[in-house]
Each structure stands twice: as C-alpha cells, then as structure tokens.
Enzyme design. Sequence first.
Site, mmCIF file in Angstrom:
data_model
loop_
_atom_site.group_PDB
_atom_site.id
_atom_site.type_symbol
_atom_site.label_atom_id
_atom_site.label_comp_id
_atom_site.label_asym_id
_atom_site.label_seq_id
_atom_site.Cartn_x
_atom_site.Cartn_y
_atom_site.Cartn_z
ATOM 1 N N ASN A 105 0.822 -1.202 0.000
ATOM 2 C CA ASN A 105 0.000 0.000 0.000
ATOM 3 C C ASN A 105 0.858 1.254 0.000
ATOM 4 O OD1 ASN A 105 -2.655 -0.832 -0.323
ATOM 5 N ND2 ASN A 105 -2.718 -1.598 1.763
ATOM 6 N N ASP A 159 -13.199 6.519 14.373
ATOM 7 C CA ASP A 159 -12.928 6.174 15.773
ATOM 8 C C ASP A 159 -13.550 7.221 16.693
ATOM 9 O OD1 ASP A 159 -11.105 4.014 14.880
ATOM 10 O OD2 ASP A 159 -9.962 5.716 14.113
ATOM 11 N N HIS A 187 -4.484 4.870 13.731
ATOM 12 C CA HIS A 187 -5.773 4.228 13.419
ATOM 13 C C HIS A 187 -5.528 2.711 13.393
ATOM 14 C CE1 HIS A 187 -9.563 3.098 11.736
ATOM 15 N NE2 HIS A 187 -8.945 2.504 10.734
HETATM 16 P P1 NAX Z 1 -12.625 -2.244 -0.791
HETATM 17 O O1 NAX Z 1 -11.649 -3.381 -0.890
HETATM 18 O O2 NAX Z 1 -14.081 -2.509 -0.897
HETATM 19 O O3 NAX Z 1 -12.270 -1.166 -1.913
HETATM 20 C C1 NAX Z 1 -10.965 -0.739 -2.157
HETATM 21 C C2 NAX Z 1 -10.920 -0.305 -3.588
HETATM 22 O O4 NAX Z 1 -9.638 0.289 -3.819
HETATM 23 C C3 NAX Z 1 -11.055 -1.462 -4.585
HETATM 24 O O5 NAX Z 1 -12.100 -1.182 -5.495
HETATM 25 C C4 NAX Z 1 -9.701 -1.514 -5.274
HETATM 26 O O6 NAX Z 1 -9.783 -1.889 -6.629
HETATM 27 C C5 NAX Z 1 -9.252 -0.058 -5.118
HETATM 28 N N1 NAX Z 1 -7.804 0.132 -5.272
HETATM 29 C C6 NAX Z 1 -6.781 -0.700 -4.930
HETATM 30 N N2 NAX Z 1 -5.610 -0.176 -5.296
HETATM 31 C C7 NAX Z 1 -5.879 1.030 -5.863
HETATM 32 C C8 NAX Z 1 -5.078 2.035 -6.458
HETATM 33 N N3 NAX Z 1 -3.749 1.904 -6.545
HETATM 34 N N4 NAX Z 1 -5.691 3.132 -6.948
HETATM 35 C C9 NAX Z 1 -7.030 3.266 -6.897
HETATM 36 N N5 NAX Z 1 -7.852 2.336 -6.361
HETATM 37 C C10 NAX Z 1 -7.276 1.231 -5.838
HETATM 38 O O7 NAX Z 1 -12.255 -1.486 0.556
HETATM 39 P P2 NAX Z 1 -13.120 -0.462 1.407
HETATM 40 O O8 NAX Z 1 -13.941 -1.218 2.365
HETATM 41 O O9 NAX Z 1 -13.747 0.521 0.503
HETATM 42 O O10 NAX Z 1 -11.939 0.210 2.282
HETATM 43 C C11 NAX Z 1 -10.946 1.000 1.681
HETATM 44 C C12 NAX Z 1 -9.810 1.261 2.655
HETATM 45 O O11 NAX Z 1 -10.267 1.979 3.789
HETATM 46 C C13 NAX Z 1 -9.159 -0.018 3.186
HETATM 47 O O12 NAX Z 1 -7.754 0.158 3.193
HETATM 48 C C14 NAX Z 1 -9.678 -0.086 4.619
HETATM 49 O O13 NAX Z 1 -8.815 -0.815 5.444
HETATM 50 C C15 NAX Z 1 -9.710 1.381 4.948
HETATM 51 N N6 NAX Z 1 -10.503 1.792 6.113
HETATM 52 C C16 NAX Z 1 -10.046 2.806 6.868
HETATM 53 C C17 NAX Z 1 -10.773 3.348 7.910
HETATM 54 C C18 NAX Z 1 -10.254 4.491 8.703
HETATM 55 O O14 NAX Z 1 -10.942 4.857 9.670
HETATM 56 N N7 NAX Z 1 -9.101 5.094 8.419
HETATM 57 C C19 NAX Z 1 -12.075 2.760 8.283
HETATM 58 C C20 NAX Z 1 -12.719 1.989 7.186
HETATM 59 C C21 NAX Z 1 -11.791 1.157 6.354
HETATM 60 O O15 NAX Z 1 -11.544 -0.058 7.014
#
Ligand code: NAX
Length: 325
Positions: A105, A159, A187
């Site tokens: 990432n 959070d 986080h």
């Molecule tokens: P999803 O796996 O449903 O969606 C992620 C999307 O990102 C996918 O469609 C994927 O194709 C796309 N993606 C991957 N690499 C990419 C790139 N280089 N450029 C553009 N798009 C890319 O995840 P989702 O549930 O939507 O969560 C997204 C992120 O938020 C995850 O990393 C998750 O861990 C994080 N979160 C963070 C939170 C916070 O409070 N900071 C809370 C919610 C969430 O867990």
Amino acid sequence: MKNPIPIAVTGAAGQINYSLLFRLSAGELLGPDQPIILRLLEIPAAMGNLQGVVMELRDCAFPLLHDIVITDDPKVAFIDVEYAFLIGAKPRGPGMLRSDLLEQNAEIFAVQGQAINAVASRQVKVLVTGNPSNTNALIAINNAPDLPSHCFAAMTMLDHTRALSQLAEKTGYNPQDIYRVCIWGNHSCSQYPDLRHVRFTQALSIEHFDADWNLNVFIPTVQYRGTEIIKTRGQSSAASAANAALLHMKTWIEGTRDHDWVSMAVLSDGSYGIDEGLVFSFPVQVVGGQFQIVQGIAIDEFSREYLDRNQAELREERQAIKHLL
Ligand code: NAX
C-alpha cells in the site's frame, strides 16, 4: 450557477465509496447550490465494477453532479482537485503479513502523493483513509514536497464518532451534546480513545465515569469496533466509514464548533512529545480551513502510556517504509 468543483476519490468501486460517492453527489459536502465533478480513480481490474457504479450515480439524476471522470491514471484523477479522498488500497490477503500490506500500500500512496504534488490545486485538502492510514498519509506528504504538509490528514474520525456513540449510549445524551472526545495515535487497535477531557452541555461531568468502565469497556470497545463489525456483518465498516470521511472533510472546510475539537491524524510538530515527522491523531480545532493541534491538554501517566505505545507502533511502521520517504 456556481462553477463546478472537482473532487477526486480513489478506490471508487470499493464498498466505502458505494456510500460516499452518492452522498457527495447529493451535495452533503459542499452544500445544495455547489455543483461538483467526480474524478474517480480505480485500478484497471475494477473498471467494470466502477462503470456500474457510474451508471447508478447517473440514474440518481443528481442536479449537482455536473460530470464524472473515471481513470486509472493518478495524474488524470487529481488534476486541479481541491478535495481528494484517498480511499483505495489493497486489502490484506490470506497469509499476507502486516509488513507486506504496509509495503504494497505504501507504493500506492507514494505514486498518488507525487501525482497530487504535480497536478492538484495548491490548496488541496487530502484525506487518507486507506490503511494503514497514518503511515500512508506520511508517505503521501513526503512525496508531495511542493505542497505544505497541512494539505494532508489521515482519518480517525470514524474512531471519534464511535467514541461519541459509546458515550451517548452510556449517558443517554444526544451525541451533539458531548464535547471534547479525542482519539490519540494510530488508526489501529493501539489507538487511545480519551474521555478525560469530555464536557457535556448538561451538568454531567467526567467524574460520572469510573476508571473501570473507561479501561475495560470504553477504550477496548472503540479500539476493537472495526474487528467486531467484521465479525458481525461479515465485511468491514463501509457506510459508517463513508460518513466519517464526509464529516472529516466537512469539518476541515467549515471549522469545529466553539469549545469543541475533533480528532485528525496530522503531521506531528512535536506536540505532546510525539516525534516530528510522524502522522499521529491529535485533538484539533479548525478555523478558516486550517487545523491546529489543541495545545495545553494535561497528559497524566495513564494517558502517557497509551501515547507512547502509539508512538512506538508508528515509528515501526515508518521504519518499514523508510525507503519511500
Ligand atoms: P474495498 O476493498 O471494498 O475497496 C478498495 C478499492 O480500492 C477497490 O475497489 C480496489 O480496486 C481499489 N484500489 C486498490 N488499489 C488502488 C489504487 N492503486 N488506486 C485506486 N484504487 C485502488 O475497501 P473499502 O472497504 O472501501 O476500504 C478501503 C480502505 O479503507 C481499506 O484500506 C480499509 O482498510 C480502509 N478503512 C479505513 C478506515 C479508517 O478509519 N481510516 C475505516 C474503514 C476502512 O476499514
């Protein structure tokens, strides 16, 4: 009609965006008379899904949704944007170590930081949500040397609202009657939800919460809420995360209310003994679109231990990706 404002969103086909994009398009961020253009970034493999989401967005006939651009090129996605939600990231796959996730990432956020540096508005506000969000924000900041670090923040608003909700449930108050909750640190499950400075609009004070409830119920409930959601719902938080992303950006634009603060993970300036150069969640106040870390909060021994633990964890994360800084 005002000129449309471009908003970039990454990971646009993912589950958080299945809520966020619709709320942005309904005018919930910039208000009911401000048209927007969505600039959506995805990886090529998810373009089919994204096309479907775009069809649904169009089917809503949102009056404020002036245009939608979809792309897999960060240098196209971020052109002239004033707001960027960096949500897309790789999920942790089976057998993948946390360090592998960090590494994979990290590269995404290096590339996106460079693109934002090259083509975004000089006043851009960038909210990093994709995990590990604090360290991803640090990478983006370091890859955008022409932009001030205060253009970037990572999200601990979910959070924060989880903490508010626990307190509201405990006291019977409406969450909006509760002031000065704060999330310190990373986080992650190490985060420190701090109720020691909480104020209520009514005559209830912090003395009403016993140390046992704080240590054994409040803190772990907030820390592990994400894990509990996954266990219960079968998928990670999505609509609540979208809500938090919206609230974070809205507060960054409109400011915090009087006598209150919110939690944002921002580049440390050394406040509270946290190393400069770590992205750490602090209580912040926002005025005129700029956040300031709240100063002068008393940190007792109990809190210090949590802050130090978070600092140690974030130092380790930074060490793992130091070649990208
Ligand atoms: P999803 O796996 O449903 O969606 C992620 C999307 O990102 C996918 O469609 C994927 O194709 C796309 N993606 C991957 N690499 C990419 C790139 N280089 N450029 C553009 N798009 C890319 O995840 P989702 O549930 O939507 O969560 C997204 C992120 O938020 C995850 O990393 C998750 O861990 C994080 N979160 C963070 C939170 C916070 O409070 N900071 C809370 C919610 C969430 O867990």
